[in-house]
Design a protein around this motif. Structure first.
Motif, PDB file in Angstrom:
ATOM      1  N   THR A  44       1.652   7.386  10.013  1.00 35.56           N
ATOM      2  CA  THR A  44       3.399   6.491   9.166  1.00 35.56           C
ATOM      3  C   THR A  44       1.740   5.230   8.324  1.00 35.56           C
ATOM      4  OG1 THR A  44       4.823   7.508   9.981  1.00 35.56           O
ATOM      5  CG2 THR A  44       5.077   6.047   8.911  1.00 35.56           C
ATOM      6  N   PHE A  45       1.679   4.535   9.526  1.00 33.70           N
ATOM      7  CA  PHE A  45       1.287   3.166   8.714  1.00 33.70           C
ATOM      8  C   PHE A  45      -0.078   3.472   8.048  1.00 33.70           C
ATOM      9  CE2 PHE A  45      -2.198   0.359   9.668  1.00 33.70           C
ATOM     10  CZ  PHE A  45      -1.924  -0.906   8.920  1.00 33.70           C
ATOM     11  N   GLN A  46      -1.032   4.249   8.742  1.00 34.99           N
ATOM     12  CA  GLN A  46      -1.598   5.091   8.146  1.00 34.99           C
ATOM     13  C   GLN A  46      -1.894   5.340   6.620  1.00 34.99           C
ATOM     14  OE1 GLN A  46      -4.908   6.736  10.525  1.00 34.99           O
ATOM     15  NE2 GLN A  46      -4.593   5.302  12.209  1.00 34.99           N
ATOM     16  N   LEU A  47      -0.502   6.453   6.531  1.00 34.60           N
ATOM     17  CA  LEU A  47      -0.425   6.869   5.062  1.00 34.60           C
ATOM     18  C   LEU A  47      -0.137   5.902   3.725  1.00 34.60           C
ATOM     19  CD1 LEU A  47      -0.418   8.755   3.080  1.00 34.60           C
ATOM     20  CD2 LEU A  47       1.730   9.436   3.992  1.00 34.60           C
ATOM     21  N   ALA A  48       0.761   4.932   4.634  1.00 38.92           N
ATOM     22  CA  ALA A  48       1.451   3.519   3.477  1.00 38.92           C
ATOM     23  C   ALA A  48       0.034   2.596   2.735  1.00 38.92           C
ATOM     24  CB  ALA A  48       2.159   2.897   4.615  1.00 38.92           C
ATOM     25  N   VAL A  49      -1.415   2.282   3.603  1.00 37.42           N
ATOM     26  CA  VAL A  49      -2.144   2.053   3.560  1.00 37.42           C
ATOM     27  C   VAL A  49      -3.163   2.474   2.433  1.00 37.42           C
ATOM     28  CG1 VAL A  49      -4.336   0.837   4.285  1.00 37.42           C
ATOM     29  CG2 VAL A  49      -2.047   0.536   5.234  1.00 37.42           C
ATOM     30  N   ALA A  50      -3.054   4.062   2.322  1.00 40.83           N
ATOM     31  CA  ALA A  50      -3.345   5.245   1.789  1.00 40.83           C
ATOM     32  C   ALA A  50      -3.242   5.056   0.589  1.00 40.83           C
ATOM     33  CB  ALA A  50      -4.011   6.032   2.252  1.00 40.83           C
ATOM     34  N   ILE A  51      -1.384   4.934   0.263  1.00 39.72           N
ATOM     35  CA  ILE A  51      -0.641   5.153  -0.875  1.00 39.72           C
ATOM     36  C   ILE A  51      -0.972   3.467  -1.792  1.00 39.72           C
ATOM     37  CG2 ILE A  51       1.420   5.080  -1.945  1.00 39.72           C
ATOM     38  CD1 ILE A  51       2.524   7.098   1.015  1.00 39.72           C
TER      39      ILE A  51
ATOM     40  N   ASN B 210       5.151  -8.091  -7.581  1.00 43.93           N
ATOM     41  CA  ASN B 210       5.611  -6.834  -6.982  1.00 43.93           C
ATOM     42  C   ASN B 210       4.933  -6.225  -6.263  1.00 43.93           C
ATOM     43  OD1 ASN B 210       8.250  -6.253  -9.423  1.00 43.93           O
ATOM     44  ND2 ASN B 210       6.289  -5.691 -10.792  1.00 43.93           N
ATOM     45  N   LEU B 211       4.190  -7.048  -5.419  1.00 44.00           N
ATOM     46  CA  LEU B 211       2.777  -6.673  -4.568  1.00 44.00           C
ATOM     47  C   LEU B 211       3.857  -6.027  -3.469  1.00 44.00           C
ATOM     48  CD1 LEU B 211       0.361  -5.773  -3.664  1.00 44.00           C
ATOM     49  CD2 LEU B 211       0.152  -7.947  -3.139  1.00 44.00           C
ATOM     50  N   GLN B 212       4.978  -6.982  -2.448  1.00 47.19           N
ATOM     51  CA  GLN B 212       5.596  -6.528  -1.599  1.00 47.19           C
ATOM     52  C   GLN B 212       6.347  -5.052  -2.551  1.00 47.19           C
ATOM     53  OE1 GLN B 212       8.202  -9.422  -0.274  1.00 47.19           O
ATOM     54  NE2 GLN B 212       8.878  -8.675   1.768  1.00 47.19           N
ATOM     55  N   LEU B 213       6.465  -5.437  -3.564  1.00 42.29           N
ATOM     56  CA  LEU B 213       7.748  -3.984  -3.471  1.00 42.29           C
ATOM     57  C   LEU B 213       7.063  -2.673  -3.597  1.00 42.29           C
ATOM     58  CD1 LEU B 213      10.538  -2.636  -4.466  1.00 42.29           C
ATOM     59  CD2 LEU B 213       9.693  -3.086  -6.957  1.00 42.29           C
ATOM     60  N   VAL B 214       5.527  -2.717  -3.833  1.00 39.23           N
ATOM     61  CA  VAL B 214       4.821  -1.249  -3.349  1.00 39.23           C
ATOM     62  C   VAL B 214       4.406  -1.215  -2.207  1.00 39.23           C
ATOM     63  CG1 VAL B 214       2.197  -0.626  -4.051  1.00 39.23           C
ATOM     64  CG2 VAL B 214       3.481  -1.838  -5.677  1.00 39.23           C
ATOM     65  N   GLY B 215       4.103  -2.513  -1.174  1.00 32.01           N
ATOM     66  CA  GLY B 215       3.676  -1.674  -0.177  1.00 32.01           C
ATOM     67  C   GLY B 215       5.091  -1.568   0.835  1.00 32.01           C
ATOM     68  N   VAL B 216       6.414  -2.128   0.292  1.00 29.34           N
ATOM     69  CA  VAL B 216       7.462  -1.298   0.659  1.00 29.34           C
ATOM     70  C   VAL B 216       7.571  -0.093   0.527  1.00 29.34           C
ATOM     71  CG1 VAL B 216       9.618  -2.462  -0.675  1.00 29.34           C
ATOM     72  CG2 VAL B 216       9.793  -1.732   1.887  1.00 29.34           C
ATOM     73  N   THR B 217       7.461   0.287  -0.778  1.00 31.19           N
ATOM     74  CA  THR B 217       8.068   1.595  -1.194  1.00 31.19           C
ATOM     75  C   THR B 217       7.349   2.478  -0.800  1.00 31.19           C
ATOM     76  OG1 THR B 217       8.412   0.598  -3.135  1.00 31.19           O
ATOM     77  CG2 THR B 217       8.236   3.070  -3.085  1.00 31.19           C
ATOM     78  N   ALA B 218       5.603   2.699  -0.165  1.00 28.07           N
ATOM     79  CA  ALA B 218       4.765   2.640  -0.018  1.00 28.07           C
ATOM     80  C   ALA B 218       5.161   3.428   1.239  1.00 28.07           C
ATOM     81  CB  ALA B 218       3.119   2.474  -0.462  1.00 28.07           C
ATOM     82  N   LEU B 219       5.916   2.677   1.766  1.00 23.34           N
ATOM     83  CA  LEU B 219       6.310   2.813   3.557  1.00 23.34           C
ATOM     84  C   LEU B 219       7.262   3.630   3.791  1.00 23.34           C
ATOM     85  CD1 LEU B 219       5.398   2.197   6.843  1.00 23.34           C
ATOM     86  CD2 LEU B 219       7.605   0.222   6.361  1.00 23.34           C
TER      87      LEU B 219
END
Length: 529
Positions: A309-316, A331-340
């Motif tokens: 899950t963590f590695q896929l979130a980083v790839a997204i 919006n950078l944190q929004l991108v990170g939390v949405t990717a997770l």
């Protein structure tokens, strides 16, 4: 008074009449109809019914007197559909019939009888016998007995295979032919010999001869036949087959595992992360990316999520930032939390709800904003989440190396450290996994107190085959990861270092090998060059 007296007398008379009627009812016999008097027509019908009943009784007595004579003159009817065989003869199944009983009549049973078609004479016998029973004519019965033709005793049939046995022989012959048709070592010569025999005598050879020939040839060549090799072993030459013992475990899909990894290598090339992929961003820098991924790792640990899950979130995150160049800093944190959030729905069995991600951001973003960003991310990455992860390759490489748990845990620590580094983001997941395992093999299998640098002996030919990388190719990547591991205790972003200090991860971050002379020598070589 007079009226009252008359009324009382009338009541007394009524009571007397009622008592008489009740007394009469009690004295009436039970078999007589007391409700209504019978009509004239009913009386006539009763008389007619009595006459008819007397006539029926007389006819019945006459029939009963004639029936013994008819039965005495008639013979027993024989069912010609079932025909007894002579004594000592065997039926279709080869079972000998039962001997006759003491009375002289053999018991007709299903096991010692054969269903036969009725001959014309037998049909005539059955028809005349039926008519004889109907008429009770003694002469006709005698004529019937004369017309009946006694069946001649047939010769005992030759013992043949039962239907079940023939089916089994056909099945075994079919299986044997199919086995001979496979290109297995030691069977090709046997198959050619069998084909030659069949060409010489295609019709003369019987089924028994063919079976005997197959059995003798198969027993003679059993010493030369070897078990079928797996897909891996067919492609290997002097390299250990790591899937040889996985044939019985269907989960490991040993027959397809090499094809699966061929596909993964192909996909990681088709979906690359380009070097310096944040070059076009106006507000987002590589330092902001490192802070975001470090925070994502903390959330990942807090939610107890899987490594995928963590590695896929980083790839997204990297794939989105590589495409969308106008991402705002807010919006950078929004991108990170949405990717997770997307990664949890893809990898986890029970993903957290969207409100949990709203809470983890301290209500900075609403659930609607997370869903809207989810649509934008899917549009940017073309709804494609099939990019392989480093953990997928690391498990395969650890198996090829025969690694212990500590090797695998240290390699996972190196992989997660590499996700934070911006320079390592452009390497393929298979390269990150191979370099991480290469470093852990150096530190745990070698002498970490000696500054010997790299030793290519740790990267065996089996690892080189399954990873498709040589030791020389992995050295630059391994040096960069070694530098991250050495500087992790003093780094500003310590989420991953603190995570791997727990007992759950075998306290890998506290191992003395990560601060010894060997690690310094590996990093020093990169500094000189």
């Amino acid at each position: 008074m007079v009226g009252t007296t008359l009324k009382m007398r009338g009541d007394e008379n009524a009571m007397e009449n009622m008592n008489q009627v009740q007394l009469k009812k009690l004295t009436v016999p039970t078999n007589e109809v007391t409700t209504k008097r019978a009509a004239l027509g009913d009386l006539q019908n009763r008389g007619l019914n009595r006459a008819i009943a007397a006539k029926d009784v007389a006819q019945k007595e006459l029939k009963e007197s004639k029936l013994p004579n008819v039965l005495r003159n008639a013979k027993a009817r024989v069912d010609t559909h079932w025909k007894k065989q002579p004594l000592g003869a065997s039926n279709v199944n080869g079972a000998v019939q039962a001997k006759p009983a003491q009375g002289g009549v053999a018991g007709l049973q299903r096991s010692n009888s054969v269903r036969t078609h009725a001959a014309p004479s037998a049909v005539l016998t059955r028809q005349v016998s039926a008519s004889t029973l109907a008429r009770g004519d003694k002469a006709a019965a005698e004529a019937t007995s004369k017309l009946a033709v006694k069946p001649k005793p047939e010769a005992a049939p030759e013992p043949t295979l039962r239907r079940e046995d023939s089916n089994l022989s056909k099945k075994s012959l079919t299986k044997l032919r199919a086995a001979l048709g496979k290109p297995v070592m030691g069977v090709a010569g046997l198959k050619k010999e069998l084909v030659a025999v069949h060409k010489k005598e295609p019709l003369a050879a019987s089924k028994k001869d063919v079976l005997g020939l197959l059995r003798s040839d198969s027993s003679a060549s059993s010493a030369t036949i070897q078990p079928a090799m797996s897909l891996s072993s067919k492609r290997l030459a002097g390299i250990e087959d790591i899937d040889a013992n996985d044939k019985e475990n269907l989960v490991l899909v040993s027959e397809y595992v090499n094809d699966i990894y061929d596909y993964l290598y192909k996909v990681e090339i088709e979906q690359p992360i380009h070097p310096d992929h944040l070059a076009g961003q106006k507000e987002v820098s590589h330092k902001m990316r490192a802070v975001l991924i470090d925070w994502i790792n903390e959330v990942h640990l807090q939610f107890h999520l899987a490594a995928e899950t963590f590695q896929l979130a980083v790839a997204i995150i990297d794939r989105y930032l590589q495409v969308v160049k106008n991402t705002k800093r807010s919006n950078l944190q929004l991108v990170g939390v949405t990717a997770l959030f997307i990664a949890t729905k893809y990898e986890e069995l029970f993903p957290p709800a969207v409100n949990d991600f709203v809470f983890i951001t301290d209500d900075t973003y609403s659930a609607r904003e997370i869903r809207m960003m989810e649509l934008q991310i899917f549009k940017a990455i073309d709804c494609n989440l099939s990019r392989p992860l480093p953990i997928h390759f690391l498990r395969r490489y650890s198996k090829a190396a025969g690694a212990e748990d500590e090797h695998h845990a240290m390699s996972k620590y190196f992989v997660e450290l590499a996700t934070v580094d911006y320079d390592l983001a452009s390497y393929k997941p298979s390269e990150i996994a191979a370099a991480s395992l290469f470093l852990s093999l150096h530190l745990l299998n070698g002498n970490y107190r000696a500054s010997t640098g790299f030793n290519d002996k740790h990267w065996t030919p089996t690892l080189a085959y399954y990873s498709r990388y040589s030791a020389a190719h992995l050295r630059p990547i391994t040096r960069q990861i070694a530098k991250l591991a050495r500087d992790a205790p003093q780094a500003k972003l310590k989420a991953i270092h603190n995570k791997y200090q727990a007992n759950k991860f075998q306290k890998i971050a506290l191992r003395s090998e990560l601060s010894g002379p060997l690690l310094d020598s590996i990093v020093g070589q990169s500094l000189k060059k």
